[in-house]
Scaffold this motif. Structure first.
Motif, PDB file in Angstrom:
ATOM      1  N   PRO A  24       0.838  -1.208   0.000  1.00  0.00           N
ATOM      2  CA  PRO A  24       0.000   0.000   0.000  1.00  0.00           C
ATOM      3  C   PRO A  24       0.870   1.254   0.000  1.00  0.00           C
ATOM      4  O   PRO A  24       1.814   1.374   0.785  1.00  0.00           O
ATOM      5  N   SER A  25       0.553   2.171  -0.889  1.00  0.00           N
ATOM      6  CA  SER A  25       1.393   3.351  -1.096  1.00  0.00           C
ATOM      7  C   SER A  25       0.767   4.558  -0.405  1.00  0.00           C
ATOM      8  O   SER A  25      -0.393   4.900  -0.665  1.00  0.00           O
ATOM      9  N   LEU A  26       1.537   5.189   0.464  1.00  0.00           N
ATOM     10  CA  LEU A  26       1.038   6.300   1.270  1.00  0.00           C
ATOM     11  C   LEU A  26       1.289   7.629   0.567  1.00  0.00           C
ATOM     12  O   LEU A  26       2.412   7.941   0.175  1.00  0.00           O
ATOM     13  N   MET A  27       0.225   8.423   0.445  1.00  0.00           N
ATOM     14  CA  MET A  27       0.299   9.717  -0.226  1.00  0.00           C
ATOM     15  C   MET A  27       0.465  10.820   0.820  1.00  0.00           C
ATOM     16  O   MET A  27      -0.311  10.904   1.767  1.00  0.00           O
ATOM     17  N   TYR A  28       1.476  11.636   0.629  1.00  0.00           N
ATOM     18  CA  TYR A  28       1.703  12.758   1.538  1.00  0.00           C
ATOM     19  C   TYR A  28       2.579  13.784   0.830  1.00  0.00           C
ATOM     20  O   TYR A  28       3.136  13.524  -0.240  1.00  0.00           O
ATOM     21  N   ARG A  36      -3.285   5.459  -0.580  1.00  0.00           N
ATOM     22  CA  ARG A  36      -4.127   6.091   0.433  1.00  0.00           C
ATOM     23  C   ARG A  36      -3.351   7.196   1.128  1.00  0.00           C
ATOM     24  O   ARG A  36      -2.119   7.180   1.168  1.00  0.00           O
ATOM     25  N   SER A  37      -4.085   8.148   1.686  1.00  0.00           N
ATOM     26  CA  SER A  37      -3.454   9.263   2.374  1.00  0.00           C
ATOM     27  C   SER A  37      -2.813   8.785   3.667  1.00  0.00           C
ATOM     28  O   SER A  37      -3.328   7.886   4.337  1.00  0.00           O
ATOM     29  N   LEU A  38      -1.697   9.382   4.009  1.00  0.00           N
ATOM     30  CA  LEU A  38      -0.997   9.030   5.239  1.00  0.00           C
ATOM     31  C   LEU A  38      -1.922   9.213   6.437  1.00  0.00           C
ATOM     32  O   LEU A  38      -2.591  10.237   6.571  1.00  0.00           O
ATOM     33  N   TYR A  39      -1.976   8.201   7.302  1.00  0.00           N
ATOM     34  CA  TYR A  39      -2.830   8.155   8.496  1.00  0.00           C
ATOM     35  C   TYR A  39      -4.316   8.072   8.156  1.00  0.00           C
ATOM     36  O   TYR A  39      -5.155   8.068   9.049  1.00  0.00           O
ATOM     37  N   ASN A  40      -4.650   8.036   6.846  1.00  0.00           N
ATOM     38  CA  ASN A  40      -6.056   7.954   6.424  1.00  0.00           C
ATOM     39  C   ASN A  40      -6.906   9.068   7.029  1.00  0.00           C
ATOM     40  O   ASN A  40      -8.085   8.897   7.308  1.00  0.00           O
ATOM     41  N   GLN A  41      -6.328  10.237   7.209  1.00  0.00           N
ATOM     42  CA  GLN A  41      -7.047  11.322   7.874  1.00  0.00           C
ATOM     43  C   GLN A  41      -7.689  12.301   6.903  1.00  0.00           C
ATOM     44  O   GLN A  41      -8.574  13.047   7.275  1.00  0.00           O
ATOM     45  N   ARG A  42      -7.200  12.341   5.661  1.00  0.00           N
ATOM     46  CA  ARG A  42      -7.663  13.398   4.766  1.00  0.00           C
ATOM     47  C   ARG A  42      -8.026  12.835   3.389  1.00  0.00           C
ATOM     48  O   ARG A  42      -7.481  11.849   2.933  1.00  0.00           O
ATOM     49  N   LEU A  43      -8.932  13.539   2.750  1.00  0.00           N
ATOM     50  CA  LEU A  43      -9.265  13.358   1.345  1.00  0.00           C
ATOM     51  C   LEU A  43      -9.711  11.946   0.976  1.00  0.00           C
ATOM     52  O   LEU A  43      -8.924  11.125   0.539  1.00  0.00           O
ATOM     53  N   ALA A  44     -10.973  11.674   1.187  1.00  0.00           N
ATOM     54  CA  ALA A  44     -11.543  10.443   0.652  1.00  0.00           C
ATOM     55  C   ALA A  44     -11.613  10.568  -0.867  1.00  0.00           C
ATOM     56  O   ALA A  44     -11.529  11.651  -1.425  1.00  0.00           O
ATOM     57  N   ALA A  45     -11.745   9.447  -1.536  1.00  0.00           N
ATOM     58  CA  ALA A  45     -11.764   9.443  -3.005  1.00  0.00           C
ATOM     59  C   ALA A  45     -13.104   9.993  -3.493  1.00  0.00           C
ATOM     60  O   ALA A  45     -14.027   9.250  -3.817  1.00  0.00           O
ATOM     61  N   ASP A  46     -13.218  11.315  -3.545  1.00  0.00           N
ATOM     62  CA  ASP A  46     -14.456  11.986  -3.914  1.00  0.00           C
ATOM     63  C   ASP A  46     -14.499  12.182  -5.424  1.00  0.00           C
ATOM     64  O   ASP A  46     -13.661  12.894  -5.986  1.00  0.00           O
TER      65      ASP A  46
END
Length: 518
Positions: free
Chosen positions: A192-196, A359-369
């Motif tokens: 899984p690749s973390l986006m930040y 997915r965003s780092l820590y899954n805290q921001r920006l759902a796939a809208d």
């Protein structure tokens, strides 16, 4: 003196001790009693015990390494026991002489995957010591004195003798090496690749303004890491010829001089490459990346971005936007990647398709809208159009200046021609104010309306540094620029038509050549 110690992670109280005079002592009751081994078959007596490593998977398994360089013995010694040190079997395999072994590490998932630090680098085995392979890409020929594994990230951390620390990010692909034993092209599973967004603590990239004396180490690139294997490399005709010539030199044979037809074929040959195609959940192509066509196990990183939509420019003969410098960031979600080899005009799919998630780092921001994604794609398209407008505007401005010079330099030119050229220049100046602002006001610190270029910068380029949805101000600026684009493009077409009319007049009076008239 005790120089090596380990406790079995599978059985509390099972202890192993090694000494500097070659003894191994074993306790199964937390040190209340010990069994001593004075020697190990195949290892000279009093040889220094450099490492003892109890298995992470089986309480009966333990590994030991010895080093005997002080006695002018530089052979590698590494052994395995499957009965808690009761007996030992050498797993030296194909390790070369001269590789004194300092440390052993066992993978926490695959018991057959072992690592050893030696006097000249790092080796690994995927078959528990039958065959060893040296890992040398990016690692100097140095002694590796300690090894540790960061289990969450599957990172291999090395401590060298006098040359600092080294980290192999995500070695998990080594667990799947048996899948390429049949010599097929392969993309390994992608974690899984973390986006930040990377911070700039020193005010700018890397060292900022601190200068070369301020030490910083490079971070791994941000993006999805694709580890892949190419079974057979692809070579240009010149590379093939050079390889054959090297064989002839080694065999002391004559080397024929190539014909000029062969040289021409070599000069015109396109360099082959590997093409990676990344798609989203709907199967739409998101990005294409190029990589070397050479054989072997390699890595490439996708930076989570769409391709750059700026106008293509050449910089030293290289496309500035080939792989690096992508556009706006994509949304978190599911993606796939595939490989193909490109030779000339032939594209041939190779290897497997591999799925992965971002997915965003820590899954805290920006759902796939979907709405946000649609808006960002529209911003990408506007950036593409505006970049073309910029380049066309610059080209027309340059051509207009050269046309004026040609009119001045031609004896039988007319004042009407110069008047027409000045009218074109005036139209470009008016358009320049709309696109880039009023320079006369700005250089005198007079407030003026924002230019389309500044609005676009706020709307799009400020979005490049974040994975969050655009702000309302950015959306408003985007729409203002978008609403002007049709008229701007039409104005440029009209100016271009006016210039072409002038070109016709210049041809009639045989004026010196200007770009666009051929």
């Amino acid at each position: 003196n005790i120089v090596a110690f380990d406790e079995s992670p599978k059985k509390e109280g099972l202890l192993y001790v090694g000494t500097d005079d070659g003894l191994i002592q074993i306790s199964e009751d937390m040190g209340k009693s010990w069994k001593k081994q004075n020697s190990v078959a195949g290892v000279p007596e009093t040889t220094y015990v450099s490492c003892l490593k109890a298995s992470l998977h089986d309480e009966n398994v333990v590994y030991v390494s010895f080093e005997n360089h002080k006695n002018n013995d530089f052979k590698p010694y590494i052994l395995k026991s499957t009965n808690k040190g009761g007996s030992w079997t050498s797993i030296v395999g194909n390790l070369p002489d001269g590789e004194v072994i300092w440390n052993i590490a066992e993978d926490h998932e695959n018991p057959d995957l072992l690592f050893i630090g030696t006097e000249h680098g790092l080796y690994f085995t995927i078959d528990n010591g039958v065959n060893w392979t040296k890992l040398s890409a990016g690692l100097p020929n140095i002694a590796i004195r300690d090894i540790d594994i960061q289990r969450r990230e599957n990172d291999l951390v090395l401590a060298s003798y006098g040359r600092g620390f080294y980290v192999l990010d995500d070695f998990s692909a080594l667990r799947d090496l048996k899948k390429i034993e049949d010599k097929e092209d392969y993309i390994f599973p992608i974690r899984p690749s973390l986006m930040y967004n990377q911070s700039s603590p020193f005010g700018w990239r890397k060292k900022g303004h601190f200068g070369d004396n301020f030490y910083t180490a490079d971070n791994p690139p941000v993006g999805a890491v694709f580890t892949y294997y190419v079974a057979e490399g692809m070579q240009t005709p010149k590379q093939i010829r050079k390889k054959e010539e090297a064989k002839k030199i080694k065999a002391n044979e004559d080397i024929p001089y190539p014909s000029f037809e062969e040289f021409t074929k070599e000069d015109n040959a396109l360099k082959p490459y590997i093409l990676f195609t990344i798609r989203d959940e709907q199967g739409k192509v998101v990005r294409k990346l190029k990589a070397s066509a050479s054989a072997g196990m390699k890595r490439i990183v996708w930076d989570f971005r769409y391709p750059a939509t700026g106008a293509i420019r050449k910089n030293g003969g290289k496309n500035t936007f080939a792989n690096e410098g992508g556009g706006l960031p994509v949304m978190p979600g599911n993606y796939t990647v595939e490989m193909a080899k490109v030779v000339g005009d032939q594209i041939t799919p190779i290897g497997n398709k591999q799925s992965f998630i971002t997915r965003s780092l820590y899954n805290q921001r920006l759902a796939a809208d979907p709405a946000t994604q649609k808006l960002k794609l529209e911003m990408q398209e506007l950036n593409r159009i505006f970049s073309g407008v910029n380049q066309e505007f610059s080209l027309l401005k340059k051509q207009t200046g050269l046309v004026k010079l040609a009119i001045k330099a031609t004896p039988n030119s007319t004042l009407e021609m110069m008047k027409q050229a000045l009218e074109v220049e005036q139209k470009l100046d008016s358009l320049n104010t709309v696109l880039y602002g009023n320079k006369s006001l700005s250089k005198r610190y007079k407030a003026s309306p924002p230019s389309l270029n500044s609005r676009l910068s706020n709307a799009i380029y400020n979005s490049w540094g974040t994975h969050e949805p655009p702000t309302q101000t950015q959306i408003d600026d985007f729409k203002i620029v978008q609403n002007h684009m049709d008229q701007i493009q039409q104005d440029l077409k009209n100016i271009k038509a006016d210039l072409r009319k002038l070109d016709t007049e210049l041809d009639k009076i045989k004026a010196a050549y200007t770009p666009g008239r051929l």
